[in-house]
Write an enzyme that holds these catalytic residues in place. Structure first.
Site, mmCIF file in Angstrom:
data_model
loop_
_atom_site.group_PDB
_atom_site.id
_atom_site.type_symbol
_atom_site.label_atom_id
_atom_site.label_comp_id
_atom_site.label_asym_id
_atom_site.label_seq_id
_atom_site.Cartn_x
_atom_site.Cartn_y
_atom_site.Cartn_z
ATOM 1 N N ASN A 274 38.529 39.653 27.369
ATOM 2 C CA ASN A 274 38.560 40.386 28.544
ATOM 3 C C ASN A 274 39.464 39.470 30.462
ATOM 4 O O ASN A 274 39.312 39.045 30.871
ATOM 5 C CB ASN A 274 37.399 39.797 29.264
ATOM 6 C CG ASN A 274 36.142 40.522 30.196
ATOM 7 O OD1 ASN A 274 36.998 41.695 30.633
ATOM 8 N ND2 ASN A 274 35.104 40.571 30.315
ATOM 9 N N HIS B 2 27.479 39.026 33.833
ATOM 10 C CA HIS B 2 27.700 39.739 33.184
ATOM 11 C C HIS B 2 25.686 40.285 32.751
ATOM 12 O O HIS B 2 25.639 41.175 32.224
ATOM 13 C CB HIS B 2 27.591 39.186 32.066
ATOM 14 C CG HIS B 2 28.721 39.073 31.484
ATOM 15 N ND1 HIS B 2 29.814 37.898 32.107
ATOM 16 C CD2 HIS B 2 29.395 39.180 30.254
ATOM 17 C CE1 HIS B 2 30.951 37.766 31.294
ATOM 18 N NE2 HIS B 2 30.779 39.058 30.396
#
Length: 510
Positions: free
Chosen positions: A333, A364
């Protein structure tokens, strides 16, 4: 999109199919966009309008009227930038965008079905939040702060003028990145839309500015084809192997009671490795879509080979062969890691590592498993950094010892990563604590002990060095005092001798 008959598996599969269909449509749209709306054939205004409308259409198709959240979040953030001013806009945009995202995540998780993926409109909002906050900081750096106050990276990414509303919506909601990103800098996106020559860009690897001169526009077809092959293999692996190695089996009572420790370690590694291909598929496909539209060209290497990895989100081989926690995080990521670095780590006034992991957890979502994973990640990162700083230099003398060190660190890193991210997959507190309890929190304890031992050792070493410095300084001062005393004595003695001679001469004259 709602759960039907309590069959959550069907809901998840439906959402996954929906996502794949929309991304394939976006891939075809990207090819059309580059062919018929190339910067040499269409104005930036037309390219902005088409990219935005296609993006909103995909969002509406996938999420229904939940897609209005994307426009609302972007619209209010733009209004904040206009009325607050460049001095403090980055703070207000950061708080609002992250707060709005958190409220939407709470409503999705606790108002709708817990643990379900139905109407998961918060996924695209996570990318939009990154873009809103990144651009706010880039405008603040470019229009308020002085150049000498900026790091090379901040200076390169700084935006020197306020974007129009159309440019802002196009950046946040374009069809190439509305569903799965990845994040890109505003300057790179505008350069692509306007078809301008490549400008000086920041090389994240060494912190030096790398000048990109005017270059021809290469074809992305080879890069897109290669990435689509990776997508196909990842999807095949996910649909076959991944389902036979569920992460939940790590906390199965029978498995825990009967399996030996080596078996549990091997299964832990294999089950978490099998959970990664779905991310490989989604991020590589998103990268291919951007490349197919002509976005993502980083330049040519010394051999003249074009590189289409400007906004790539992962490096699979580096991930699977990581020999350190940092190496894994740097290649997983990637754009999110850069976002965390630019808006948090580089700007934190204290404990940047801890603040960065906390921000990552909040971004998140609100599942407790995310917080357990990122808090564990703090401990793992600090311990890994400490071990590497204190031990690695002993194993770099010969290729053989370095190879042994690399093998050991690879095994340790893969187990540590798997151990850390289990709660991220399990989501809830109870199964996560059950997993860590079955391992007696062993890696947590080991990491804390390693950190404390080496920190204490370094402190003692520093104290000894300080004592040595103080001792040598005291000795030096004593020597200087002795020299000054001798000089004073000599001066006084000479003065007395001169005075005596003068007195004698006077007596003789008398």
């Amino acid at each position: 999109r709602r759960r039907v008959g309590g069959d959550s598996g069907k809901v998840r599969e439906e959402c996954e199919v929906n996502f794949v269909v929309c991304q394939l449509f976006a891939l075809l749209a990207a090819v059309w966009f580059r062919t018929y709306l190339h910067s040499s054939k269409a104005s930036p205004f037309i390219r902005h309008v088409v990219a935005t409308l296609l993006g909103l259409y995909l969002a509406l198709f996938c999420f229904g009227w939940y897609a209005l959240h994307f426009v609302i979040q972007s619209g209010i953030s733009y209004y904040i930038m206009i009325i607050i001013g460049v001095e403090n806009m980055h703070k207000y945009c950061f708080v609002f965008a992250l707060g709005y995202l958190t409220v939407c995540q709470i409503s999705r998780v606790y108002i709708f079905d817990y643990g379900q993926y139905s109407a998961d409109f918060s996924g695209p909002m996570m990318i939009i939040t990154q873009k809103i906050t990144s651009l706010a900081y880039e405008i603040h750096d470019g229009m308020f702060r002085k150049d000498e106050e900026l790091t090379p990276s901040q200076r390169c990414l700084a935006v020197r003028r306020m974007p129009s509303l159309l440019e802002y919506l196009s950046y946040n909601c374009n069809f190439m990145g509305i569903l799965a990103g990845p994040l890109c800098s505003y300057k790179d996106y505008i350069t692509f839309i306007e078809g301008r020559s490549y400008q000086p860009t920041q090389s994240e690897a060494n912190g030096k500015e790398e000048i990109k001169y005017e270059q021809t526009d290469p074809s992305p077809n080879t890069a897109v084809a290669q990435k689509l092959v990776v997508c196909g293999l990842s999807l095949l692996f996910h649909m076959t192997v991944s389902k036979t190695l569920p992460v939940e089996y790590n906390i199965d009572d029978n498995f825990r009671a009967t399996a030996s420790l080596p078996t549990r370690i091997i299964y832990l590694y294999l089950s978490l490795m099998a959970a990664r291909p779905k991310y490989y598929f989604a991020w590589t496909l998103a990268d291919a879509i951007n490349n197919a539209a002509g976005f993502g060209f980083r330049g040519y290497d010394k051999n003249g080979v074009p590189h289409w990895d400007l906004i790539s989100n992962l490096r699979i081989l580096h991930i699977e062969l990581s020999t350190s926690f940092k190496m894994f995080l740097d290649n997983w990521n990637i754009q999110t890691a850069l976002w965390l670095k630019r808006v948090c780590y580089e700007r934190a006034s204290f404990s940047p590592t801890i603040q960065t992991f906390i921000l990552s957890a909040i971004w998140h979502g609100v599942y407790p498993g995310y917080y357990l994973t990122f808090l564990t990640g703090v401990v793992m990162t600090l311990a890994a950094r400490t071990v590497r700083r204190n031990i690695r230099h002993y194993f770099t003398d010969s290729p053989a010892t370095k190879l042994c060190y690399d093998i050991m660190t690879w095994m340790t890193t893969q187990v540590a990563i798997s151990y850390t991210v289990v709660p991220f997959v399990l989501l809830s507190v109870k199964p996560s604590i059950k997993f860590y309890s079955s391992w007696y929190f062993s890696l947590h304890i080991i990491c804390i002990l390693v950190f404390l031992i080496f920190t204490t050792k370094r402190t003692k070493k520093g104290s000894k060095e300080q004592e040595g410095i103080q001792s040598s300084w005291s000795k030096k001062q004593e020597e200087e005092k002795s020299i000054r005393g001798h000089n004073n004595y000599s001066t006084t003695n000479n003065f007395s001798q001169k005075r005596e001679i003068i007195c004698r001469n006077t007596t003789t004259k008398q």
